[in-house]
Design a protein around this motif. Structure first.
Motif, short mmCIF file in Angstrom:
data_model
loop_
_atom_site.label_atom_id
_atom_site.label_comp_id
_atom_site.label_asym_id
_atom_site.label_seq_id
_atom_site.Cartn_x
_atom_site.Cartn_y
_atom_site.Cartn_z
N PRO A 102 0.85 -1.19 0.00
CA PRO A 102 0.00 0.00 0.00
C PRO A 102 0.89 1.25 0.00
O PRO A 102 2.01 1.21 0.53
CB PRO A 102 -0.78 -0.12 1.31
CG PRO A 102 -0.81 -1.59 1.60
CD PRO A 102 0.51 -2.11 1.11
N PRO A 103 0.43 2.33 -0.60
CA PRO A 103 1.26 3.53 -0.74
C PRO A 103 1.94 3.95 0.57
O PRO A 103 1.28 4.08 1.61
CB PRO A 103 0.28 4.60 -1.22
CG PRO A 103 -0.78 3.81 -1.94
CD PRO A 103 -0.91 2.52 -1.17
N GLY A 104 3.25 4.15 0.50
CA GLY A 104 3.98 4.65 1.65
C GLY A 104 4.63 3.60 2.53
O GLY A 104 5.52 3.90 3.32
N TYR A 105 4.21 2.34 2.42
CA TYR A 105 4.79 1.28 3.24
C TYR A 105 6.06 0.75 2.58
O TYR A 105 6.08 0.50 1.37
CB TYR A 105 3.80 0.13 3.44
CG TYR A 105 2.73 0.42 4.47
CD1 TYR A 105 2.96 0.20 5.82
CD2 TYR A 105 1.48 0.92 4.09
CE1 TYR A 105 1.98 0.47 6.77
CE2 TYR A 105 0.50 1.20 5.03
CZ TYR A 105 0.75 0.96 6.37
OH TYR A 105 -0.21 1.23 7.31
N LEU A 131 8.95 -2.69 9.15
CA LEU A 131 7.94 -2.23 8.21
C LEU A 131 7.63 -0.76 8.49
O LEU A 131 6.98 -0.43 9.48
CB LEU A 131 6.68 -3.08 8.33
CG LEU A 131 5.49 -2.68 7.45
CD1 LEU A 131 5.83 -2.83 5.97
CD2 LEU A 131 4.26 -3.52 7.79
N HIS A 132 8.15 0.12 7.63
CA HIS A 132 7.88 1.55 7.79
C HIS A 132 6.47 1.87 7.31
O HIS A 132 6.04 1.38 6.26
CB HIS A 132 8.87 2.38 6.96
CG HIS A 132 10.28 2.36 7.48
ND1 HIS A 132 10.75 3.28 8.38
CD2 HIS A 132 11.31 1.51 7.22
CE1 HIS A 132 12.03 3.01 8.65
NE2 HIS A 132 12.38 1.94 7.96
N ALA A 133 5.79 2.69 8.06
CA ALA A 133 4.44 3.14 7.67
C ALA A 133 4.53 4.54 7.08
O ALA A 133 5.45 5.31 7.41
CB ALA A 133 3.52 3.15 8.88
N PRO A 134 3.60 4.90 6.20
CA PRO A 134 3.64 6.24 5.62
C PRO A 134 3.22 7.30 6.62
O PRO A 134 2.59 7.01 7.64
CB PRO A 134 2.63 6.13 4.47
CG PRO A 134 1.65 5.09 4.95
CD PRO A 134 2.48 4.09 5.71
N ALA A 135 3.55 8.54 6.32
CA ALA A 135 3.06 9.65 7.13
C ALA A 135 1.57 9.83 6.86
O ALA A 135 1.05 9.43 5.82
CB ALA A 135 3.83 10.93 6.77
N ASP A 144 -2.01 2.39 9.60
CA ASP A 144 -1.97 1.31 10.60
C ASP A 144 -1.76 0.00 9.86
O ASP A 144 -2.64 -0.48 9.14
CB ASP A 144 -3.29 1.28 11.38
CG ASP A 144 -3.32 0.24 12.47
OD1 ASP A 144 -2.35 -0.55 12.57
OD2 ASP A 144 -4.30 0.18 13.23
N ALA A 145 -0.59 -0.60 10.04
CA ALA A 145 -0.26 -1.84 9.32
C ALA A 145 -1.24 -2.95 9.67
O ALA A 145 -1.58 -3.77 8.81
CB ALA A 145 1.16 -2.27 9.65
#
Length: 350
Positions: A102-105, A131-135, A144-145
């Motif tokens: 998903p965008p940003g992850y 796992l980095h999450a988007p702003a 929220d992953a």
């Protein structure tokens, strides 16, 4: 998703800075190489959680048990990291490329830990990732992953995907007061002999809810219907029956006849009364539990509240076994790591 807590920031930094010691992994033949993925992500409070699976009941080894995503290497050129990512894609549908998230992850490879020796005689290399999450954005104000990604994974080779609080693998009790309300104890442990050494068997019971556990999207066989309940976690009824003894085999539990684990664990240790996926807690034990304890030790710079093995992994024992001609390319019929084999390996000069 909330920003990482100060403790989580330090944990990620410690993992990035971990100096991986020399490994015997690349001395093992292809058939003895395996890797697992320790995928961390931040929850809404900024605390780290780790992704785990419940293995399908139809698998040859460790059926129905909790495990980290992972498996055997495909080629000698495949690194442990690539093996772990490929297996995570095949098992739970975790994309191998950031553009497919998903965008940003995005996924960051943090480090690798010393190899562990599985009872199936594999050298298992743990690979740690974040796992980095988007702003936050107009399209996703609260990333929220556990909502955006995990429920949408195509879990093809496992019965369920669930998450556990990472730091809690250093504690004897549930850290979250809400988790303490869930029936069962977080931790139990016992000492055994394995590799001709004292070996701590950790046994964690992870509380699960509809937001932390997700059943596979397809049945474990093409003839079994999926459960109709939308909630993957339900409290079992008092009439729930235990699995049929005929369905239980040592191989499915990962046991070996003549294994050097002493005293041996009773077969009931590997069983769950009733439907394993309907329990309020999922059990994490054995090598998977030990790997998580070691990873948490590195991340948080703390020692567990419970007794544990001080060394990381089994690099020395793997090296010794290789020197006496074990862990060869082909495993002979009935070949197991007995007490006698381990004693012989211990006597090898390094």
């Amino acid at each position: 998703m909330a920003a990482l807590s100060p403790a989580s920031k330090r944990a990620i930094a410690n993992l990035r800075a971990f100096a991986t010691p020399p490994t015997s992994y690349y001395k093992c033949p292809l058939t003895r190489r395996a890797a697992v993925l320790i995928l961390l992500f931040a929850d809404r409070r900024g605390d780290l959680r780790v992704v785990l699976t419940i293995r399908s009941s139809g698998l040859k080894n460790y059926a129905g048990q909790a495990a980290l995503p992972g498996g055997k290497a495909d080629t000698l050129q495949e690194t442990p990291w690539l093996t772990a990512r490929r297996e995570a894609f095949e098992e739970i549908g975790l994309p191998m490329r950031d553009e497919n998230f998903p965008p940003g992850y995005t996924v960051e490879h943090l480090t690798e830990l010393p190899c562990n020796l599985a009872m199936t005689e594999l050298g298992v290399r743990p690979c740690v990732a974040y796992l980095h999450a988007p702003a936050a954005s107009a399209g996703n104000r609260t990333p929220d992953a556990a909502r955006d990604l995990l429920p949408k994974l195509d879990a093809k080779e496992v019965a369920a995907v669930f998450t556990a609080p990472f730091h809690n693998f250093l504690r004897e009790e549930d850290e979250d007061p809400e988790q303490r309300k869930v029936e069962g104890e977080w931790y139990k442990g016992s000492w055994h002999s394995w590799n001709e050494k004292a070996w701590r068997m950790h046994n964690f019971s992870v509380p699960v809810t509809s937001t932390t556990a997700f059943l596979a999207k397809r049945p474990e066989s093409y003839t079994d219907p999926r459960p109709t309940t939308p909630n993957p976690v339900v409290k079992p009824s008092a009439s729930a029956s235990a699995p049929s003894p005929a369905a239980f085999t040592p191989a499915k539990a990962g046991l070996q006849k003549g294994s050097s684990l002493e005293p041996p664990l009773p077969r009931t240790f590997y069983r769950t009364s009733g439907d394993a996926l309907a329990q309020p807690r999922y059990r994490v034990f054995g090598m998977t539990a030990r790997i998580l304890v070691d990873a948490a030790r590195v991340a948080y710079g703390e020692e567990p509240q419970f007794e544990h093995n001080s060394h990381f992994g089994d690099e020395e024992m793997i090296e010794r076994l290789l020197k006496i001609g074990r862990l060869g390319e082909k495993k002979k019929e009935g070949e197991v790591l007995t007490k006698e084999v381990m004693s012989q390996a211990r006597e090898v000069k390094m």
